[in-house]
Motif scaffolding. Sequence first.
Motif, PDB file in Angstrom:
ATOM      1  N   PHE A  26       0.874  -1.183   0.000  1.00 33.68           N
ATOM      2  CA  PHE A  26       0.000   0.000   0.000  1.00 33.68           C
ATOM      3  C   PHE A  26       0.907   1.227   0.000  1.00 33.68           C
ATOM      4  O   PHE A  26       1.562   1.498   1.015  1.00 33.68           O
ATOM      5  CB  PHE A  26      -0.885   0.033   1.252  1.00 33.68           C
ATOM      6  CG  PHE A  26      -1.882  -1.102   1.327  1.00 33.68           C
ATOM      7  CD1 PHE A  26      -2.928  -1.196   0.416  1.00 33.68           C
ATOM      8  CD2 PHE A  26      -1.785  -2.059   2.330  1.00 33.68           C
ATOM      9  CE1 PHE A  26      -3.851  -2.229   0.493  1.00 33.68           C
ATOM     10  CE2 PHE A  26      -2.714  -3.094   2.411  1.00 33.68           C
ATOM     11  CZ  PHE A  26      -3.747  -3.173   1.483  1.00 33.68           C
ATOM     12  N   ASN A  29       4.202   1.068   1.807  1.00 30.02           N
ATOM     13  CA  ASN A  29       4.112   0.145   2.936  1.00 30.02           C
ATOM     14  C   ASN A  29       3.960  -1.288   2.434  1.00 30.02           C
ATOM     15  O   ASN A  29       2.942  -1.637   1.825  1.00 30.02           O
ATOM     16  CB  ASN A  29       2.897   0.565   3.798  1.00 30.02           C
ATOM     17  CG  ASN A  29       2.667  -0.367   4.974  1.00 30.02           C
ATOM     18  OD1 ASN A  29       3.507  -1.215   5.275  1.00 30.02           O
ATOM     19  ND2 ASN A  29       1.535  -0.211   5.635  1.00 30.02           N
ATOM     20  N   ALA A  31       2.774  -4.125   3.312  1.00 29.39           N
ATOM     21  CA  ALA A  31       1.880  -4.643   4.352  1.00 29.39           C
ATOM     22  C   ALA A  31       2.023  -6.153   4.500  1.00 29.39           C
ATOM     23  O   ALA A  31       2.014  -6.693   5.609  1.00 29.39           O
ATOM     24  CB  ALA A  31       0.442  -4.275   4.033  1.00 29.39           C
ATOM     25  N   PRO A  50       0.623  -8.936  16.074  1.00 27.89           N
ATOM     26  CA  PRO A  50       0.065  -7.702  16.641  1.00 27.89           C
ATOM     27  C   PRO A  50      -0.706  -6.904  15.595  1.00 27.89           C
ATOM     28  O   PRO A  50      -0.698  -7.250  14.415  1.00 27.89           O
ATOM     29  CB  PRO A  50       1.311  -6.941  17.096  1.00 27.89           C
ATOM     30  CG  PRO A  50       2.381  -7.385  16.162  1.00 27.89           C
ATOM     31  CD  PRO A  50       2.075  -8.827  15.826  1.00 27.89           C
ATOM     32  N   ASN A  51      -1.343  -5.857  16.023  1.00 29.31           N
ATOM     33  CA  ASN A  51      -2.022  -4.930  15.123  1.00 29.31           C
ATOM     34  C   ASN A  51      -1.079  -4.457  14.036  1.00 29.31           C
ATOM     35  O   ASN A  51       0.062  -4.103  14.311  1.00 29.31           O
ATOM     36  CB  ASN A  51      -2.463  -3.681  15.908  1.00 29.31           C
ATOM     37  CG  ASN A  51      -3.910  -3.761  16.295  1.00 29.31           C
ATOM     38  OD1 ASN A  51      -4.683  -4.508  15.688  1.00 29.31           O
ATOM     39  ND2 ASN A  51      -4.287  -3.012  17.302  1.00 29.31           N
ATOM     40  N   GLY A  52      -1.557  -4.480  12.805  1.00 26.24           N
ATOM     41  CA  GLY A  52      -0.772  -3.936  11.704  1.00 26.24           C
ATOM     42  C   GLY A  52       0.247  -4.900  11.121  1.00 26.24           C
ATOM     43  O   GLY A  52       1.006  -4.545  10.227  1.00 26.24           O
ATOM     44  N   GLY A  54      -0.259  -7.467   9.261  1.00 31.32           N
ATOM     45  CA  GLY A  54      -0.593  -7.917   7.912  1.00 31.32           C
ATOM     46  C   GLY A  54      -1.538  -9.112   7.882  1.00 31.32           C
ATOM     47  O   GLY A  54      -1.712  -9.737   6.832  1.00 31.32           O
ATOM     48  N   LYS A  55      -2.165  -9.420   9.004  1.00 30.40           N
ATOM     49  CA  LYS A  55      -3.050 -10.586   9.101  1.00 30.40           C
ATOM     50  C   LYS A  55      -4.285 -10.432   8.210  1.00 30.40           C
ATOM     51  O   LYS A  55      -4.592 -11.315   7.410  1.00 30.40           O
ATOM     52  CB  LYS A  55      -3.507 -10.805  10.569  1.00 30.40           C
ATOM     53  CG  LYS A  55      -2.363 -10.973  11.557  1.00 30.40           C
ATOM     54  CD  LYS A  55      -2.873 -11.255  12.960  1.00 30.40           C
ATOM     55  CE  LYS A  55      -3.674 -10.130  13.598  1.00 30.40           C
ATOM     56  NZ  LYS A  55      -2.908  -8.865  13.797  1.00 30.40           N
ATOM     57  N   THR A  56      -4.987  -9.313   8.367  1.00 34.42           N
ATOM     58  CA  THR A  56      -6.222  -9.115   7.599  1.00 34.42           C
ATOM     59  C   THR A  56      -5.924  -9.033   6.104  1.00 34.42           C
ATOM     60  O   THR A  56      -6.632  -9.631   5.292  1.00 34.42           O
ATOM     61  CB  THR A  56      -6.937  -7.832   8.082  1.00 34.42           C
ATOM     62  OG1 THR A  56      -7.279  -8.004   9.469  1.00 34.42           O
ATOM     63  CG2 THR A  56      -8.206  -7.560   7.282  1.00 34.42           C
ATOM     64  N   THR A  57      -4.864  -8.354   5.752  1.00 35.73           N
ATOM     65  CA  THR A  57      -4.499  -8.236   4.343  1.00 35.73           C
ATOM     66  C   THR A  57      -4.212  -9.614   3.743  1.00 35.73           C
ATOM     67  O   THR A  57      -4.633  -9.922   2.629  1.00 35.73           O
ATOM     68  CB  THR A  57      -3.282  -7.293   4.192  1.00 35.73           C
ATOM     69  OG1 THR A  57      -3.580  -6.058   4.859  1.00 35.73           O
ATOM     70  CG2 THR A  57      -2.971  -7.012   2.738  1.00 35.73           C
ATOM     71  N   ARG A 333      -6.307  -1.081  14.185  1.00 34.22           N
ATOM     72  CA  ARG A 333      -6.476  -1.443  12.784  1.00 34.22           C
ATOM     73  C   ARG A 333      -7.412  -2.658  12.655  1.00 34.22           C
ATOM     74  O   ARG A 333      -8.166  -2.768  11.695  1.00 34.22           O
ATOM     75  CB  ARG A 333      -5.102  -1.776  12.191  1.00 34.22           C
ATOM     76  CG  ARG A 333      -5.070  -1.868  10.679  1.00 34.22           C
ATOM     77  CD  ARG A 333      -5.195  -0.521  10.043  1.00 34.22           C
ATOM     78  NE  ARG A 333      -6.030  -0.641   8.854  1.00 34.22           N
ATOM     79  CZ  ARG A 333      -6.258   0.336   8.008  1.00 34.22           C
ATOM     80  NH1 ARG A 333      -5.735   1.513   8.199  1.00 34.22           N
ATOM     81  NH2 ARG A 333      -7.032   0.151   6.957  1.00 34.22           N
ATOM     82  N   VAL A 337     -10.436  -2.606   9.816  1.00 32.65           N
ATOM     83  CA  VAL A 337     -10.481  -3.372   8.580  1.00 32.65           C
ATOM     84  C   VAL A 337     -11.352  -4.605   8.766  1.00 32.65           C
ATOM     85  O   VAL A 337     -11.081  -5.416   9.631  1.00 32.65           O
ATOM     86  CB  VAL A 337      -9.059  -3.827   8.153  1.00 32.65           C
ATOM     87  CG1 VAL A 337      -9.114  -4.594   6.848  1.00 32.65           C
ATOM     88  CG2 VAL A 337      -8.154  -2.623   8.023  1.00 32.65           C
TER      89      VAL A 337
HETATM   90  N1  ADP Z   1      -6.695  -0.646   2.488  1.00 29.30           N
HETATM   91  C1  ADP Z   1      -5.527  -0.245   2.981  1.00 29.30           C
HETATM   92  N2  ADP Z   1      -4.899   0.859   2.524  1.00 29.30           N
HETATM   93  C2  ADP Z   1      -3.706   1.253   3.000  1.00 29.30           C
HETATM   94  N3  ADP Z   1      -3.038   0.608   3.963  1.00 29.30           N
HETATM   95  C3  ADP Z   1      -3.598  -0.500   4.486  1.00 29.30           C
HETATM   96  C4  ADP Z   1      -4.877  -0.986   4.030  1.00 29.30           C
HETATM   97  N4  ADP Z   1      -5.181  -2.090   4.723  1.00 29.30           N
HETATM   98  C5  ADP Z   1      -4.161  -2.300   5.570  1.00 29.30           C
HETATM   99  N5  ADP Z   1      -3.214  -1.354   5.438  1.00 29.30           N
HETATM  100  C6  ADP Z   1      -1.918  -1.286   6.173  1.00 29.30           C
HETATM  101  O1  ADP Z   1      -1.273  -2.522   6.010  1.00 29.30           O
HETATM  102  C7  ADP Z   1      -0.658  -2.963   7.197  1.00 29.30           C
HETATM  103  C8  ADP Z   1      -1.220  -4.301   7.611  1.00 29.30           C
HETATM  104  O2  ADP Z   1      -2.567  -4.126   7.988  1.00 29.30           O
HETATM  105  P1  ADP Z   1      -3.521  -5.340   8.368  1.00 29.30           P
HETATM  106  O3  ADP Z   1      -3.412  -6.405   7.351  1.00 29.30           O
HETATM  107  O4  ADP Z   1      -4.862  -4.773   8.616  1.00 29.30           O
HETATM  108  O5  ADP Z   1      -2.861  -5.841   9.738  1.00 29.30           O
HETATM  109  P2  ADP Z   1      -3.507  -6.710  10.924  1.00 29.30           P
HETATM  110  O6  ADP Z   1      -4.773  -7.309  10.399  1.00 29.30           O
HETATM  111  O7  ADP Z   1      -2.460  -7.721  11.260  1.00 29.30           O
HETATM  112  O8  ADP Z   1      -3.755  -5.773  12.049  1.00 29.30           O
HETATM  113  C9  ADP Z   1      -0.900  -1.866   8.205  1.00 29.30           C
HETATM  114  O9  ADP Z   1       0.234  -1.020   8.230  1.00 29.30           O
HETATM  115  C10 ADP Z   1      -2.108  -1.145   7.664  1.00 29.30           C
HETATM  116  O10 ADP Z   1      -2.112   0.209   8.057  1.00 29.30           O
END
Ligand code: ADP
Length: 339
Positions: A26, A29, A31, A50-52, A54-57, A333, A337
Amino acid sequence: MDYRVNSKQPNNGDWAVEAEGLVKIFGDNRAVDGVDMHVKAGTIYGVLGPNGAGKTTTIRMLATLLRADAGSARIFGHDVVKESQIVRQLIGVTGQYASVDESLSATENLIIFSRLLGLGRAESKKKAAELLEEFGLTEAAKRPLKNFSGGMRRRLDLAASLIAQPPLIFLDEPTTGLDPRTRSQMWDTIRRLVNTGSTVLLTTQYLEEADQLADRIAVIDRGRVVAEGTGDELKQSVGTSSLHLRVENQSDIENARQTVEQVLKVQATLTSEAAKITAPMANADLITDLLIALREKGITLSEVSVQKPTLDEVFLTITGHGVEDEKTKDTNRAEAVTV
Ligand SMILES: Nc1ncnc2c1ncn2[C@@H]1O[C@H](COP(=O)(O)OP(=O)(O)O)[C@@H](O)[C@H]1O
Ligand SMILES: [Mg+2]
């Protein structure tokens, strides 16, 4: 030191998830920065971080909701890009359900969901009532969804995924922020999903949750898998317990640290806090030997405790840094998300 545990399982076609080199960027970043992941069908796989991290991504790429910038992934052998339609029929993602209709009640939502999946009218009604009962939502069954708390929503989400019960279920932090009772209910339900044939990939920020539920765990940090293995393997690398002790007299600190290292046969750390020593313990029972040894040396303690290692300690051991920097960089985060 490499904590990665080599899983020498044959690729005999029973993989629910096979991902190689997944990358998502992103802006500037990274991610997700080259994630490999292999999940055997019929198991629970935990992604701990931890938060951020990259789990959700990662989940969104596996669930065909987000296109990877590099790498590839297959769900039960089907490519998430080239065969996304097939993949979507094989997976369930919690979060998708909440979009049915906010103004309808929980019961009505579950019935509509069942009907959409092809269940008959009577069967749908029965199923909805059963699930609401099981998730302790009977009282709230008639309330519109928009009045539900976060925890109630989460439970309803999981209830909905039980109706369809797809072969692979993604649960993104299913218990973050839940009270202990609801959390353990969730754990039972997740185990039930797997006992009845599904595969579960769940993300969590809790070491204990991953350890309790998951057959294998990937620890993810800053978009990379930094450790992979069973809960036992992971804990062996960080110790099953964590010792914290404080000496009465600052002058005893070095002597105490050496004693800890001799008795526990591990490396002990002096924390920045005054006169505090921490060390991983393979066996909490060794505390007796340690206390005797310290007494024999005339070292007086002001505080001693043996705790389960926290995620922070696991991270500190594996990555050499704690989770604090991610936390401050990226608060909440997980809530922001949804997939
Ligand atoms: N749609 C998006 N646009 C920009 N940055 C994103 C987006 N989704 C996630 N990020 C960034 O990607 C990184 C990983 O996020 P995420 O996968 O949500 O982590 P987790 O689920 O482990 O908390 C973070 O730095 C987050 O800010
Ligand atoms: Mg998340």
